[in-house]
Design a protein around this motif. Sequence first.
Motif, mmCIF file in Angstrom:
data_model
loop_
_atom_site.group_PDB
_atom_site.id
_atom_site.type_symbol
_atom_site.label_atom_id
_atom_site.label_comp_id
_atom_site.label_asym_id
_atom_site.label_seq_id
_atom_site.Cartn_x
_atom_site.Cartn_y
_atom_site.Cartn_z
ATOM 1 N N GLN A 154 0.825 -1.216 0.000
ATOM 2 C CA GLN A 154 0.000 0.000 0.000
ATOM 3 C C GLN A 154 0.855 1.260 0.000
ATOM 4 N N ILE A 155 2.001 1.216 0.734
ATOM 5 C CA ILE A 155 2.885 2.384 0.749
ATOM 6 C C ILE A 155 3.360 2.678 -0.668
ATOM 7 N N GLY A 156 3.771 1.622 -1.383
ATOM 8 C CA GLY A 156 4.218 1.779 -2.767
ATOM 9 C C GLY A 156 3.110 2.308 -3.662
ATOM 10 N N TYR A 157 1.898 1.772 -3.496
ATOM 11 C CA TYR A 157 0.752 2.239 -4.287
ATOM 12 C C TYR A 157 0.503 3.718 -4.047
ATOM 13 N N MET A 158 0.523 4.108 -2.758
ATOM 14 C CA MET A 158 0.204 5.495 -2.407
ATOM 15 C C MET A 158 1.196 6.459 -3.052
ATOM 16 N N ALA A 159 2.506 6.115 -2.945
ATOM 17 C CA ALA A 159 3.522 6.997 -3.525
ATOM 18 C C ALA A 159 3.460 6.968 -5.049
ATOM 19 N N GLY A 160 3.273 5.762 -5.611
ATOM 20 C CA GLY A 160 3.270 5.620 -7.065
ATOM 21 C C GLY A 160 2.109 6.357 -7.715
ATOM 22 N N ALA A 161 0.933 6.291 -7.075
ATOM 23 C CA ALA A 161 -0.231 6.958 -7.648
ATOM 24 C C ALA A 161 -0.013 8.463 -7.701
ATOM 25 N N LEU A 162 0.537 9.023 -6.621
ATOM 26 C CA LEU A 162 0.775 10.470 -6.595
ATOM 27 C C LEU A 162 1.841 10.853 -7.615
ATOM 28 N N ALA A 163 2.908 10.043 -7.685
ATOM 29 C CA ALA A 163 3.978 10.338 -8.644
ATOM 30 C C ALA A 163 3.431 10.279 -10.069
ATOM 31 N N GLY A 164 2.614 9.276 -10.338
ATOM 32 C CA GLY A 164 2.048 9.134 -11.674
ATOM 33 C C GLY A 164 1.146 10.299 -12.037
ATOM 34 N N LEU A 165 0.412 10.827 -11.043
ATOM 35 C CA LEU A 165 -0.480 11.953 -11.309
ATOM 36 C C LEU A 165 0.292 13.257 -11.475
ATOM 37 N N MET A 166 1.413 13.377 -10.763
ATOM 38 C CA MET A 166 2.125 14.660 -10.734
ATOM 39 C C MET A 166 3.151 14.811 -11.856
ATOM 40 N N THR A 167 3.646 13.709 -12.402
ATOM 41 C CA THR A 167 4.755 13.829 -13.355
ATOM 42 C C THR A 167 4.303 14.500 -14.649
ATOM 43 N N LYS A 168 5.183 15.374 -15.158
ATOM 44 C CA LYS A 168 4.918 16.035 -16.438
ATOM 45 C C LYS A 168 5.773 15.387 -17.525
ATOM 46 N N SER A 169 6.947 14.884 -17.120
ATOM 47 C CA SER A 169 7.865 14.299 -18.103
ATOM 48 C C SER A 169 7.595 12.809 -18.304
ATOM 49 N N ASN A 170 6.667 12.272 -17.515
ATOM 50 C CA ASN A 170 6.371 10.841 -17.525
ATOM 51 C C ASN A 170 7.555 9.972 -17.119
ATOM 52 N N ASN A 171 8.500 10.565 -16.403
ATOM 53 C CA ASN A 171 9.619 9.797 -15.851
ATOM 54 C C ASN A 171 9.646 10.007 -14.350
ATOM 55 N N ILE A 172 9.556 8.913 -13.600
ATOM 56 C CA ILE A 172 9.617 9.047 -12.148
ATOM 57 C C ILE A 172 10.746 8.158 -11.618
ATOM 58 N N GLY A 173 11.228 8.477 -10.411
ATOM 59 C CA GLY A 173 12.389 7.771 -9.881
ATOM 60 C C GLY A 173 12.124 7.151 -8.524
ATOM 61 N N PHE A 174 12.970 6.189 -8.178
ATOM 62 C CA PHE A 174 12.897 5.524 -6.874
ATOM 63 C C PHE A 174 14.314 5.243 -6.400
ATOM 64 N N ILE A 175 14.608 5.583 -5.137
ATOM 65 C CA ILE A 175 15.908 5.253 -4.568
ATOM 66 C C ILE A 175 15.713 4.300 -3.400
ATOM 67 N N GLY A 176 16.401 3.183 -3.422
ATOM 68 C CA GLY A 176 16.372 2.248 -2.304
ATOM 69 C C GLY A 176 17.672 2.338 -1.532
ATOM 70 N N GLY A 177 17.621 2.017 -0.236
ATOM 71 C CA GLY A 177 18.841 1.985 0.556
ATOM 72 C C GLY A 177 19.523 0.643 0.345
#
Lengths: 341, 313
Positions: A154-177
Motif C-alpha cells: 500500500q505504501i508503494g501504491y500510495m507513492a506511485g499513484a501520486l507520482a504518476g499523477l504529478m509527473t509532467k515528463s512521464n519519468n519518475i524515480g525511486f531510490i532504495g537503501g
Amino acid sequence: MNKKLLSLLLVFALATTLLAGCAAPATTTAAEATDVANGETTIAADAKAYKVAMILDTTIADGGWGAASYNAMVAAAEATGFETQYTDGIASADFATNLRSYCDLGFDLIITPGNQYSDAVNEVSVDYPDVHFAILNGKIETANVVSMLPNAEQIGYMAGALAGLMTKSNNIGFIGGMELDTTKMKLQSYEAAAKAVNPAVVVASAYAGSFSDSAKGKEIANSMISVNDVDVMFGDASAVDSGAREALAEHEGRYDIGQPADLVKIKPMPVLISSVVTDNASMMKIVMEDVKSGTYGNKTIFGDLANGTLSVGTFSDKVPADVQAKYLEIIEQIKAGTFIQ
Amino acid sequence: MDIFLSLPFLQELLLSTLRMATPILIVALAELYSERAGLVNIGLDGIMAFGALAGFLVSYQTGNPYLGILAGALGGILVNLVYAFGTIQLGAQQIVFGMAINIFAPAIASFIYKMAFGSSSSLAQATLMAAIPIPGLSRIPFIGDVFFNHTPIVYLTFLLVPITYVFFAKTIPGLNYKSVGEYPKAAESSGIHVVMVKYKASIICGALAGIGGAYLTTSYISTYSDGVVSGRGFIALTAVIFGRWMPGGILLAALFFGFTDALQLRFQVMNSKTPYQLLAMIPYISTLFALIFFGIKKAGPASSGKPYFREER
C-alpha cells in the motif's frame, strides 16, 4: 616485511570499505542504563514500572527511519506509561549481545525496528521467555515475539499513484537503501500504481547501498534528472533521501514524496509535495498494551490504510486541487482493495 | 546506447566524477603528507566524520560555509593530535591508534549532533557553499562547466596536487620532510628535528582530512547525518597506495574512483534490471585489477609505520 604490511593494509582497507556501510559508531549507553536502573528502584516502590528498549543500527538522529521509529516508541510509551531506553549505531554482529544486555537489565519489552534484526531476536528470545520482543517489518510470531508489519504494497501504491499523477515528463524515480524485502515490494507496487494512473510512465530506480550516504543520494538524483529527466521521486533510504531532495531542489518543477513522517507538516520544503505517513506509534501502542494485559505473543499487527496506520500526509501548494481530489479517490480504492487486482 | 556519446551525458558524468573525486583526493593528499613523515594514519574516516560535524555545526550557526571549512580543519587537527601524541610521543602502534580514531571520532560526532539537534524526523539544513565560476575560463563550452564552475574547495584540492609535487620533489624543506619518512636516524643526524616534522605532518594531515569531511557537509550537501562519510576515508587510503605515493598518481586514483562510481550510478539508473550489487562493486573490483596489473614495485616511504625512538640504537 614492508611488502607484507602493505598488502595487509590494502586488503584491510578494501574490506573495511566494503563493510563501512554497516560499521556505524558504537555508542555506549551503559551510563544512561545504570541511571535508569537507579531511577527504577525508587519508582518500583509504588507500582511496577514497565520498561521498553529499542536497539538500532542507524542512529535516532538520522532524520529518517531511525528517528521515526524512536519517536514512535517514545510517543507510544508516553501513552501507555512505559519507561524508554535505546542504544543506536550498533553493528550487525552486536545485535544479539545488546538484546541480551537489555534482557539482563530487566526490560519488559524490546523493540527492533527492522527485518534485519530478526535473526538476533530469534536467537535471544528463546533464552529469555519472560522478555517480550517486537519486530517492526518482521515476520516472526512466537509466544514472546510479535511482529508489526506496515503494508509495504500500500505504501508503494500510495507513492506511485501520486507520482504518476504529478509527473509532467512521464519519468519518475525511486531510490532504495538496501535491497530489503519491503523495499523491493515498495518499488514494485510504486511502479504498478504509477502505470495504472498514467500508462506512459517510466520508472528509473537505483540503490545507494547505504542509508546514510546522503552525498550519494544527491548524485543518484542528479543522474536520474540528467539521464532520464525524472521529475517526481520517492525513496526508501532515510538520509540518502534528503540528499536526493537537495538535487531535486536545484531544479525547477521537480518534486519528492516523503516518508515515513508527515514531512510537509514538520518542515515544509518547496521540493516536498506530500508524504506517505506510517504511524508506527499506534502499532507499538498495541504491543505495549498487550505486554501490560498479559495477552502477548503469537501475532502480527498489520498496519494499513484501513486501520489508520498508513495515511496521506499534508499536501504542499504544488499539488493542484483536482489532482488532490483524484488522488484521494485512488486512496479510497487502495483502502477498499479495488485499486489494482 | 548512443546516450554514452551525447555531450550532455558526458558533461554530467565528468561533473559527477569531479564532485565525487574531490573529498577522496584531498583526504588522500592528507594521508600522503602523513606517510611521507613515516606515519601511516588509517584514522582518516574518523577525522573526516569529525570534520564533517564541526564544519556543519559552524556553517549552520554562522550561515557561513567558509567558516565551516575552517572549523572542519581545526576539528580535524584536534582529533589527529590525539593520534600524533600516541604514535610520536608514546611510540604506540600506528594501526591500532588509527583504528581507535575511527571508532571514537564518529561516535563523538554523533553524540554532539544528538545533543545539538535531538532526534527530529527531518535533518537540520545549513547554507550550502555557492560555486564560484572562474571568469573567462568558465565560458568555454563544455570544458568551462566541467572544470571551472565549482566551489573554491574543489579548486584548492586540485591545486594542491602540483603544489604537493613541487614541495616534495623540488624544495629543500620537502626533501628534508621526505627523509623523515625514509630514514629518520639519518635525517636526525643531519640536523632535522624529526619529532617536529612528524607533528607538522599530523597537523597538515588532520587539517586536510578535516576539510575533506567538512566539504561533504558544507559544499556537497547541506545536512549532516551519521555515516555521511561512508568509508571515503578508507577509499582515500587505498588511493594513496594505488597512486604509488605520488601526487599525480593519487590524482589519477581519486579521479578513477570518482569516475567508476559516477558511471555505476548511471548504469543503475539506466538499467534497473541488473542487480545493483554487481554495479556497486565496479569501483572496488577495478581497483583490485589495477593493483594486480601495476604490481607493487615502487613501495612507499621506507620507515612508514615504524615508531621512531630517538635514543634507540
